[in-house]
Design a protein around this motif. Sequence first.
Motif, mmCIF file in Angstrom:
data_model
loop_
_atom_site.group_PDB
_atom_site.id
_atom_site.type_symbol
_atom_site.label_atom_id
_atom_site.label_comp_id
_atom_site.label_asym_id
_atom_site.label_seq_id
_atom_site.Cartn_x
_atom_site.Cartn_y
_atom_site.Cartn_z
ATOM 1 N N VAL A 105 0.785 -1.110 -0.114
ATOM 2 C CA VAL A 105 -0.053 0.043 -0.048
ATOM 3 C C VAL A 105 0.899 1.156 0.062
ATOM 4 O O VAL A 105 1.900 1.349 0.721
ATOM 5 N N GLY A 106 0.492 2.176 -1.027
ATOM 6 C CA GLY A 106 1.325 3.502 -0.708
ATOM 7 C C GLY A 106 0.889 4.420 -1.835
ATOM 8 O O GLY A 106 -0.049 4.109 -2.413
ATOM 9 N N HIS B 223 3.493 5.884 -3.945
ATOM 10 C CA HIS B 223 4.691 6.020 -4.551
ATOM 11 C C HIS B 223 5.027 4.823 -5.116
ATOM 12 O O HIS B 223 6.088 3.981 -4.817
ATOM 13 N N PRO B 224 4.365 4.242 -6.284
ATOM 14 C CA PRO B 224 3.147 4.637 -6.824
ATOM 15 C C PRO B 224 1.825 4.469 -6.136
ATOM 16 O O PRO B 224 1.844 3.557 -5.129
ATOM 17 N N VAL B 225 0.820 4.954 -6.478
ATOM 18 C CA VAL B 225 -0.552 4.589 -6.004
ATOM 19 C C VAL B 225 -0.998 3.093 -5.915
ATOM 20 O O VAL B 225 -0.722 2.450 -6.957
ATOM 21 N N ALA B 226 -0.969 2.482 -4.835
ATOM 22 C CA ALA B 226 -1.371 0.985 -4.756
ATOM 23 C C ALA B 226 -2.164 0.675 -3.466
ATOM 24 O O ALA B 226 -1.951 1.385 -2.498
ATOM 25 N N GLY B 227 -2.846 -0.480 -3.734
ATOM 26 C CA GLY B 227 -3.850 -0.744 -2.463
ATOM 27 C C GLY B 227 -5.228 -0.850 -2.691
ATOM 28 O O GLY B 227 -5.779 -0.484 -3.740
ATOM 29 N N THR B 228 -6.045 -1.216 -1.918
ATOM 30 C CA THR B 228 -7.430 -1.194 -2.012
ATOM 31 C C THR B 228 -7.980 0.330 -1.636
ATOM 32 O O THR B 228 -7.245 1.009 -1.321
ATOM 33 N N ALA B 229 -9.059 0.706 -2.125
ATOM 34 C CA ALA B 229 -9.506 1.861 -2.141
ATOM 35 C C ALA B 229 -9.604 2.563 -0.654
ATOM 36 O O ALA B 229 -9.198 3.642 -0.424
ATOM 37 N N ARG B 230 -9.898 1.763 0.291
ATOM 38 C CA ARG B 230 -9.885 2.185 1.556
ATOM 39 C C ARG B 230 -8.571 2.172 2.303
ATOM 40 O O ARG B 230 -8.173 3.094 2.805
ATOM 41 N N GLU B 231 -7.731 1.346 1.935
ATOM 42 C CA GLU B 231 -6.321 1.687 1.890
ATOM 43 C C GLU B 231 -5.655 2.996 1.444
ATOM 44 O O GLU B 231 -4.868 3.721 2.118
ATOM 45 N N VAL B 232 -5.933 3.237 0.273
ATOM 46 C CA VAL B 232 -5.194 4.147 -0.481
ATOM 47 C C VAL B 232 -5.770 5.739 0.083
ATOM 48 O O VAL B 232 -5.297 6.649 0.572
ATOM 49 N N LEU B 233 -7.249 5.468 0.346
ATOM 50 C CA LEU B 233 -7.867 6.654 1.306
ATOM 51 C C LEU B 233 -7.110 6.960 2.561
ATOM 52 O O LEU B 233 -6.811 8.031 2.954
ATOM 53 N N ALA B 234 -6.883 5.795 3.244
ATOM 54 C CA ALA B 234 -6.360 6.108 4.597
ATOM 55 C C ALA B 234 -4.965 6.667 4.599
ATOM 56 O O ALA B 234 -4.392 7.600 5.174
ATOM 57 N N GLN B 235 -4.084 6.467 3.366
ATOM 58 C CA GLN B 235 -2.806 6.972 3.083
ATOM 59 C C GLN B 235 -2.854 8.361 2.871
ATOM 60 O O GLN B 235 -2.193 9.333 2.665
ATOM 61 N N LEU B 236 -4.031 8.774 1.860
ATOM 62 C CA LEU B 236 -4.217 9.903 1.153
ATOM 63 C C LEU B 236 -4.605 11.123 2.250
ATOM 64 O O LEU B 236 -4.564 12.136 1.843
ATOM 65 N N GLN B 237 -5.329 10.673 3.209
ATOM 66 C CA GLN B 237 -6.045 11.656 4.424
ATOM 67 C C GLN B 237 -4.858 12.832 4.659
ATOM 68 O O GLN B 237 -4.985 13.963 4.374
ATOM 69 N N SER B 238 -3.819 12.399 5.210
ATOM 70 C CA SER B 238 -2.700 13.431 5.539
ATOM 71 C C SER B 238 -2.134 13.949 4.449
ATOM 72 O O SER B 238 -1.667 15.099 4.374
ATOM 73 N N TRP B 239 -1.817 13.241 3.212
ATOM 74 C CA TRP B 239 -1.065 13.847 2.266
ATOM 75 C C TRP B 239 -2.102 14.995 1.472
ATOM 76 O O TRP B 239 -1.542 15.963 1.184
ATOM 77 N N VAL B 240 -3.197 14.881 1.511
ATOM 78 C CA VAL B 240 -4.241 16.073 0.975
ATOM 79 C C VAL B 240 -4.171 17.069 1.911
ATOM 80 O O VAL B 240 -3.925 18.227 1.420
ATOM 81 N N LEU B 241 -4.217 16.846 3.191
ATOM 82 C CA LEU B 241 -4.522 17.962 4.136
ATOM 83 C C LEU B 241 -3.180 18.604 4.544
ATOM 84 O O LEU B 241 -2.926 19.993 5.071
ATOM 85 N N ASP B 242 -2.020 17.819 4.610
ATOM 86 C CA ASP B 242 -0.777 18.237 5.095
ATOM 87 C C ASP B 242 0.425 18.571 3.942
ATOM 88 O O ASP B 242 1.302 19.013 4.254
ATOM 89 N N GLY B 243 -0.008 17.988 2.924
ATOM 90 C CA GLY B 243 0.982 17.713 1.666
ATOM 91 C C GLY B 243 2.033 16.828 1.873
ATOM 92 O O GLY B 243 2.069 15.975 2.581
ATOM 93 N N GLY B 244 2.885 16.806 0.669
ATOM 94 C CA GLY B 244 4.095 15.654 0.915
ATOM 95 C C GLY B 244 4.549 15.484 -0.521
ATOM 96 O O GLY B 244 4.353 16.441 -1.511
ATOM 97 N N GLU B 245 5.440 14.488 -0.740
ATOM 98 C CA GLU B 245 6.028 14.181 -1.891
ATOM 99 C C GLU B 245 4.940 14.001 -3.083
ATOM 100 O O GLU B 245 3.960 13.479 -2.668
#
Length: 197
Positions: free
Chosen positions: A4-5, A7-29
């Motif tokens: 799951v991650g 870089h590249p985007v991989a995993g189930t929809a719920r797994e990707v959503l969990a990874q994406l939460q902080s990335w969308v709100l706080d930024g990142g690579e």
Amino acid sequence: RVTVGLHPVAGTAREVLAQLQSWVLDGGEPIELHTSGSTGAPKLIRLPHSAMVASAKAAIDRLGGPGQWLLALPVTGVGGLQVLVRSVLAGREPVFLAEHASLAEAIDAMSAGRKYASFVPTQLFRLLRDGQGDQLARLDAILIGGAATSQAVLDQAKAAGVNLVRTYGMTETCGGCVYDGVPLDGLKMRIEPDGRI
């Protein structure tokens, strides 16, 4: 099992959503998506946080404000991933179509005032063919993109009262960037003499 991650985007929809939460709100690579376009060999595209969030915000503004999204696309592609980004920005978890027995049940599970979905033309064709036009009409707007939609399908959707928004874009533009022939705010489009956009 795929790691799951982002870089590249991989995993189930719920797994990707969990990874994406902080990335969308706080930024990142920059996140990375595999894409091959309509033809060609798959390649890895890097999409910066600022571009993905700007695209999502422009889409939300064009549609009339935040709402809840029905996720019906794979999140390893830009169309499905943007459904998750828009959902995080709206502060509402999307409804996952795959977790419901029917489209009607999935739409019943949506609780926001405004309800959106994003489909590719084949999905829309099949839903209309299967008599789901009345369910699709319950959504405030449906983004349709990823390929050209036949006029017959567009006419059938209109007759059913479905509010379709035809989109044009690609992974490199963070998904749809032209809605019903009009670029999203902050963008410009031109058509070359040979017809290229």
